[in-house]
Motif scaffolding. Structure first.
Motif, PDB file in Angstrom:
ATOM      1  N   PHE A  32      16.814  51.191  51.276  1.00  0.00           N
ATOM      2  CA  PHE A  32      16.282  50.499  50.098  1.00  0.00           C
ATOM      3  C   PHE A  32      15.726  49.130  50.470  1.00  0.00           C
ATOM      4  CE2 PHE A  32      16.844  48.191  45.988  1.00  0.00           C
ATOM      5  CZ  PHE A  32      15.953  48.960  45.245  1.00  0.00           C
ATOM      6  N   GLY A  33      16.120  48.620  51.637  1.00  0.00           N
ATOM      7  CA  GLY A  33      15.582  47.340  52.096  1.00  0.00           C
ATOM      8  C   GLY A  33      14.081  47.383  52.302  1.00  0.00           C
ATOM      9  N   VAL A  34      13.532  48.551  52.693  1.00  0.00           N
ATOM     10  CA  VAL A  34      12.083  48.678  52.856  1.00  0.00           C
ATOM     11  C   VAL A  34      11.380  48.506  51.510  1.00  0.00           C
ATOM     12  CG1 VAL A  34      10.208  50.224  53.545  1.00  0.00           C
ATOM     13  CG2 VAL A  34      12.328  50.172  54.863  1.00  0.00           C
ATOM     14  N   VAL A  35      11.966  49.098  50.466  1.00  0.00           N
ATOM     15  CA  VAL A  35      11.392  48.967  49.115  1.00  0.00           C
ATOM     16  C   VAL A  35      11.409  47.502  48.679  1.00  0.00           C
ATOM     17  CG1 VAL A  35      11.616  49.662  46.702  1.00  0.00           C
ATOM     18  CG2 VAL A  35      12.116  51.305  48.528  1.00  0.00           C
ATOM     19  N   MET A  36      12.535  46.830  48.897  1.00  0.00           N
ATOM     20  CA  MET A  36      12.632  45.423  48.521  1.00  0.00           C
ATOM     21  C   MET A  36      11.674  44.561  49.337  1.00  0.00           C
ATOM     22  SD  MET A  36      16.671  44.754  47.788  1.00  0.00           S
ATOM     23  CE  MET A  36      16.271  43.104  47.212  1.00  0.00           C
ATOM     24  N   HIS A  37      11.510  44.891  50.617  1.00  0.00           N
ATOM     25  CA  HIS A  37      10.555  44.165  51.464  1.00  0.00           C
ATOM     26  C   HIS A  37       9.142  44.268  50.899  1.00  0.00           C
ATOM     27  CE1 HIS A  37       8.424  42.831  55.080  1.00  0.00           C
ATOM     28  NE2 HIS A  37       7.720  43.959  55.036  1.00  0.00           N
ATOM     29  N   CYS A  38       8.753  45.462  50.488  1.00  0.00           N
ATOM     30  CA  CYS A  38       7.413  45.654  49.916  1.00  0.00           C
ATOM     31  C   CYS A  38       7.266  44.913  48.593  1.00  0.00           C
ATOM     32  CB  CYS A  38       7.135  47.141  49.721  1.00  0.00           C
ATOM     33  SG  CYS A  38       7.059  48.089  51.263  1.00  0.00           S
ATOM     34  N   LEU A  39       8.315  44.913  47.772  1.00  0.00           N
ATOM     35  CA  LEU A  39       8.262  44.202  46.488  1.00  0.00           C
ATOM     36  C   LEU A  39       8.144  42.695  46.700  1.00  0.00           C
ATOM     37  CD1 LEU A  39      10.975  46.146  44.431  1.00  0.00           C
ATOM     38  CD2 LEU A  39       8.491  46.266  44.157  1.00  0.00           C
ATOM     39  N   VAL A  40       8.880  42.173  47.679  1.00  0.00           N
ATOM     40  CA  VAL A  40       8.811  40.740  47.970  1.00  0.00           C
ATOM     41  C   VAL A  40       7.407  40.350  48.423  1.00  0.00           C
ATOM     42  CG1 VAL A  40       9.583  38.955  49.587  1.00  0.00           C
ATOM     43  CG2 VAL A  40      11.251  40.427  48.474  1.00  0.00           C
ATOM     44  N   LEU A  41       6.783  41.172  49.265  1.00  0.00           N
ATOM     45  CA  LEU A  41       5.434  40.883  49.737  1.00  0.00           C
ATOM     46  C   LEU A  41       4.402  41.002  48.618  1.00  0.00           C
ATOM     47  CD1 LEU A  41       5.256  42.645  53.229  1.00  0.00           C
ATOM     48  CD2 LEU A  41       5.720  40.250  52.723  1.00  0.00           C
ATOM     49  N   TYR A  42       4.515  42.050  47.806  1.00  0.00           N
ATOM     50  CA  TYR A  42       3.503  42.306  46.777  1.00  0.00           C
ATOM     51  C   TYR A  42       3.537  41.254  45.670  1.00  0.00           C
ATOM     52  CZ  TYR A  42       0.666  44.819  43.358  1.00  0.00           C
ATOM     53  OH  TYR A  42      -0.301  45.170  42.451  1.00  0.00           O
ATOM     54  N   PHE A  43       4.755  40.922  45.216  1.00  0.00           N
ATOM     55  CA  PHE A  43       4.884  39.955  44.117  1.00  0.00           C
ATOM     56  C   PHE A  43       5.144  38.542  44.614  1.00  0.00           C
ATOM     57  CE2 PHE A  43       6.092  44.033  42.143  1.00  0.00           C
ATOM     58  CZ  PHE A  43       5.215  44.044  41.064  1.00  0.00           C
ATOM     59  N   LYS A  44       5.195  38.365  45.956  1.00  0.00           N
ATOM     60  CA  LYS A  44       5.438  37.050  46.556  1.00  0.00           C
ATOM     61  C   LYS A  44       6.711  36.416  45.995  1.00  0.00           C
ATOM     62  CE  LYS A  44       0.575  36.187  47.613  1.00  0.00           C
ATOM     63  NZ  LYS A  44      -0.563  35.259  47.493  1.00  0.00           N
ATOM     64  N   ILE A  45       7.798  37.200  46.040  1.00  0.00           N
ATOM     65  CA  ILE A  45       9.076  36.761  45.506  1.00  0.00           C
ATOM     66  C   ILE A  45       9.766  35.849  46.522  1.00  0.00           C
ATOM     67  CG2 ILE A  45      11.340  37.530  44.657  1.00  0.00           C
ATOM     68  CD1 ILE A  45      10.016  40.212  43.991  1.00  0.00           C
ATOM     69  N   PRO A  46      10.252  34.690  46.104  1.00  0.00           N
ATOM     70  CA  PRO A  46      10.975  33.812  47.036  1.00  0.00           C
ATOM     71  C   PRO A  46      12.237  34.511  47.554  1.00  0.00           C
ATOM     72  CG  PRO A  46      10.362  32.626  45.043  1.00  0.00           C
ATOM     73  CD  PRO A  46      10.080  34.071  44.774  1.00  0.00           C
ATOM     74  N   PHE A  47      12.390  34.553  48.874  1.00  0.00           N
ATOM     75  CA  PHE A  47      13.544  35.213  49.487  1.00  0.00           C
ATOM     76  C   PHE A  47      13.714  34.642  50.893  1.00  0.00           C
ATOM     77  CE2 PHE A  47      16.124  38.561  51.318  1.00  0.00           C
ATOM     78  CZ  PHE A  47      16.916  38.956  50.236  1.00  0.00           C
ATOM     79  N   PRO A  48      14.980  34.429  51.325  1.00  0.00           N
ATOM     80  CA  PRO A  48      15.192  33.881  52.676  1.00  0.00           C
ATOM     81  C   PRO A  48      14.517  34.724  53.749  1.00  0.00           C
ATOM     82  CG  PRO A  48      17.243  33.849  51.430  1.00  0.00           C
ATOM     83  CD  PRO A  48      16.251  34.590  50.593  1.00  0.00           C
ATOM     84  N   GLY A  49      13.804  34.039  54.649  1.00  0.00           N
ATOM     85  CA  GLY A  49      13.090  34.730  55.718  1.00  0.00           C
ATOM     86  C   GLY A  49      11.647  35.034  55.387  1.00  0.00           C
ATOM     87  N   TYR A  50      11.227  34.700  54.163  1.00  0.00           N
ATOM     88  CA  TYR A  50       9.842  34.915  53.726  1.00  0.00           C
ATOM     89  C   TYR A  50       9.238  33.565  53.324  1.00  0.00           C
ATOM     90  CZ  TYR A  50      11.026  39.869  53.646  1.00  0.00           C
ATOM     91  OH  TYR A  50      11.423  41.134  53.997  1.00  0.00           O
ATOM     92  N   PRO A  51       7.907  33.428  53.403  1.00  0.00           N
ATOM     93  CA  PRO A  51       7.290  32.109  53.193  1.00  0.00           C
ATOM     94  C   PRO A  51       7.072  31.739  51.736  1.00  0.00           C
ATOM     95  CG  PRO A  51       5.591  33.699  53.743  1.00  0.00           C
ATOM     96  CD  PRO A  51       6.905  34.431  53.826  1.00  0.00           C
ATOM     97  N   PHE A  52       7.444  32.594  50.804  1.00  0.00           N
ATOM     98  CA  PHE A  52       7.125  32.344  49.402  1.00  0.00           C
ATOM     99  C   PHE A  52       8.170  31.430  48.777  1.00  0.00           C
ATOM    100  CE2 PHE A  52       6.079  36.879  50.378  1.00  0.00           C
ATOM    101  CZ  PHE A  52       4.760  36.632  50.682  1.00  0.00           C
ATOM    102  N   LYS A  53       7.693  30.547  47.886  1.00  0.00           N
ATOM    103  CA  LYS A  53       8.567  29.594  47.212  1.00  0.00           C
ATOM    104  C   LYS A  53       8.356  29.708  45.715  1.00  0.00           C
ATOM    105  CE  LYS A  53       8.409  26.233  51.008  1.00  0.00           C
ATOM    106  NZ  LYS A  53       8.094  24.848  51.373  1.00  0.00           N
ATOM    107  N   TRP A  54       9.345  29.162  44.978  1.00  0.00           N
ATOM    108  CA  TRP A  54       9.202  29.135  43.520  1.00  0.00           C
ATOM    109  C   TRP A  54       8.008  28.270  43.144  1.00  0.00           C
ATOM    110  CZ3 TRP A  54      11.839  32.749  41.323  1.00  0.00           C
ATOM    111  CH2 TRP A  54      13.082  33.126  41.837  1.00  0.00           C
ATOM    112  N   ASN A  55       7.334  28.638  42.060  1.00  0.00           N
ATOM    113  CA  ASN A  55       6.108  27.933  41.654  1.00  0.00           C
ATOM    114  C   ASN A  55       6.362  26.469  41.376  1.00  0.00           C
ATOM    115  OD1 ASN A  55       4.542  30.236  41.845  1.00  0.00           O
ATOM    116  ND2 ASN A  55       4.949  30.854  39.731  1.00  0.00           N
ATOM    117  N   ASP A  56       7.479  26.189  40.678  1.00  0.00           N
ATOM    118  CA  ASP A  56       7.731  24.781  40.355  1.00  0.00           C
ATOM    119  C   ASP A  56       8.013  23.973  41.606  1.00  0.00           C
ATOM    120  OD1 ASP A  56      10.056  26.072  40.862  1.00  0.00           O
ATOM    121  OD2 ASP A  56      11.223  25.067  39.294  1.00  0.00           O
TER     122      ASP A  56
END
Length: 478
Positions: A69-93
């Motif tokens: 299920f981690g692969v599914v979550m990885h794809c969701l984090v990339l597609y929606f740019k969800i902030p998550f440790p180890g990924y470059p996305f941050k909260w908008n504020d």
């Protein structure tokens, strides 16, 4: 990580890391208890007879299915740019707040250079962030196959430990798994080249002592029972779990390495691909081998067909597996985050905490929920296990120095005369210097990527550029 590895960026155990650690510990406790519970459940097998659901390979297979299920979550984090440790996305504020302060205090820059110039600085930073994000998430194809290596480690370690668990009490099983911290510490220093400090080795030593105390408690308690069959197989169980702990240490160190390479593997992808490869290897290699090896499961060491029949015919086994499925996924998720945000040694420390939490949960189940049918009772030897818990907390606090909430060995009575004051001072000085160097290198790298001054002017670009990078914002606007 608590303490600074020589030559490596310090990772501190702050509030966020502590929360991740606690969640991983809770999920890991649930996994161990459910593993033992499923092996004690009974159900109708493929011949219509009542059998015990002792299926260690199936539990390994179920673990990998949950991890996919981690692969599914990885794809969701990339597609929606969800902030998550180890990924470059941050909260908008947070991004907006950061945009107001591109490199230092935004009001000072705006006051010195003007609104138009300030907006150009913000644009430069946003462009650089987008470029860094796209580069970080550009994962090469070979990485997906490379992550089969930790899956092999995980499969071997889990299968060995599950087989050993069939012969041991869950407290002894988890205690033996916790001994892997010494393997991790040795590999971290001699394989990864991260030199452990003296106080870190002291902390590791106390963790090992806590494991010994917990193990003594379990063995003294079991020696009073009349379970001769379990006693006859104890050596085999201990050997299997210790070998599994060694292989697990290889996995922890490899995971830390693969998440810190020049092209790092994001944590969710690491979990997911370990699950994918582990499930494939289980189906194509492990299960066929277990089917043809002689054993007590209808002539096989473990029959996949009998396992499926028992699951289909028994609701209790189904419910236990569903809970185990989610518990194992979230444990692996947060355990990998512990490795990512702290280190592989902290991952091993996590496993050392679990005998205590498992012991407490077992007593709660025994006295509060099952009226003695399941779980573990308080015995005359339990006070030794309580001492072991205190020693475990003591050793972890020493290892986490010099971070807040840690213990520094400076010759106090509870330090048993050990004085490492000079080492703490040196590490604190190196950590502060590393922070300053990292900030300066970041500014220099960003400056090289820009093809003009912040003002867009031709002549004064070098002087303003240099002045800005060195923090000299007090000069009048040009």
């Amino acid at each position: 990580m608590g303490g600074t590895d020589t030559g490596n960026t310090s990772k501190t155990c702050g509030l966020t890391e502590l929360i991740i650690f606690v969640i991983a510990m809770v999920c890991g406790t649930a996994c161990s208890i459910l593993s033992k519970l499923m092996m004690e459940l009974k159900g109708v097998g493929m011949t219509g007879e009542i059998e015990v659901f002792e299926k260690p390979i199936f539990q390994s297979f179920g673990m990998f299915i949950g991890m996919t299920f981690g692969v599914v979550m990885h794809c969701l984090v990339l597609y929606f740019k969800i902030p998550f440790p180890g990924y470059p996305f941050k909260w908008n504020d947070n991004d907006n707040n950061e945009a107001k302060k591109p490199f230092t205090n935004g009001d000072d820059i705006k006051g010195n250079y003007g609104a138009t110039d300030f907006e150009s600085l913000v644009g430069v930073k946003e462009q650089l962030q987008e470029e860094e994000s796209s580069e970080m998430m550009d994962i090469p194809v070979w990485m997906y196959f490379f992550l089969a290596i930790p899956a092999v480690f995980d499969l071997a370690a889990t299968t060995l430990c599950m087989c050993g668990l069939t012969y041991l009490d869950v407290s002894i099983y988890q205690m033996l798994r916790g001994s892997g911290i010494i393997f991790v510490a040795l590999m971290k220093q001699h394989v990864l080249g991260h030199v452990q400090t003296k106080f870190q080795w002291v902390g590791v030593g106390w963790n090992v002592m806590s494991v010994v105390l917990v193990g003594i408690t379990a063995m003294l308690s079991s020696s009073e029972s009349n379970e001769d069959d379990q006693g006859n197989n104890a050596i085999l169980g201990v050997s299997l779990v210790m070998l599994g702990a060694f292989v697990q240490a290889l996995q922890f160190v490899f995971e830390e390495k693969v998440m810190t390479m020049d092209i790092p593997a994001p944590p969710l992808l690491l979990i997911g691909m370990e699950g994918v490869w582990g499930a494939i290897i289980c189906l194509l290699v492990v299960y066929p081998a277990a089917y043809y090896l002689p054993g007590d499961d209808h002539g096989s060491y473990e029959s996949f067909f009998n396992t499926m029949a028992m699951i289909q015919k028994n609701t209790g086994i189904q419910m236990a597996f569903y809970v185990y499925f989610f518990a194992i996924f979230f444990y692996n998720l947060f355990a990998v985050l512990v490795t990512f945000m702290l280190s592989s040694v902290w991952h091993a420390i996590l496993d050392n905490f679990r005998p205590i939490t498992i012991w407490g949960a077992d007593m709660l189940i025994f006295y509060s929920f099952t009226a003695g049918a399941f779980g573990e009772a308080w015995t005359k030897w339990s006070f030794i296990q309580l001492i072991g818990m205190c020693v475990l907390l003591y050793g972890t606090a020493i290892y986490n120095a010099p971070n807040p909430g840690s213990l520094k060995l400076k010759g106090q009575w509870w330090a048993f005369g050990i004085d490492l004051t000079n080492e703490y001072q040196q590490l604190e000085s190196e950590a502060e210097q590393a922070k300053m160097d990292a900030k300066w290198e970041t500014l220099q790298a960003k400056a090289k990527e820009r093809k003009g001054s912040f003002m867009g002017e031709k002549e004064p670009r070098e002087s303003i550029h240099s002045q800005f990078l060195r923090g000299g914002f007090g000069s009048p606007k040009i």
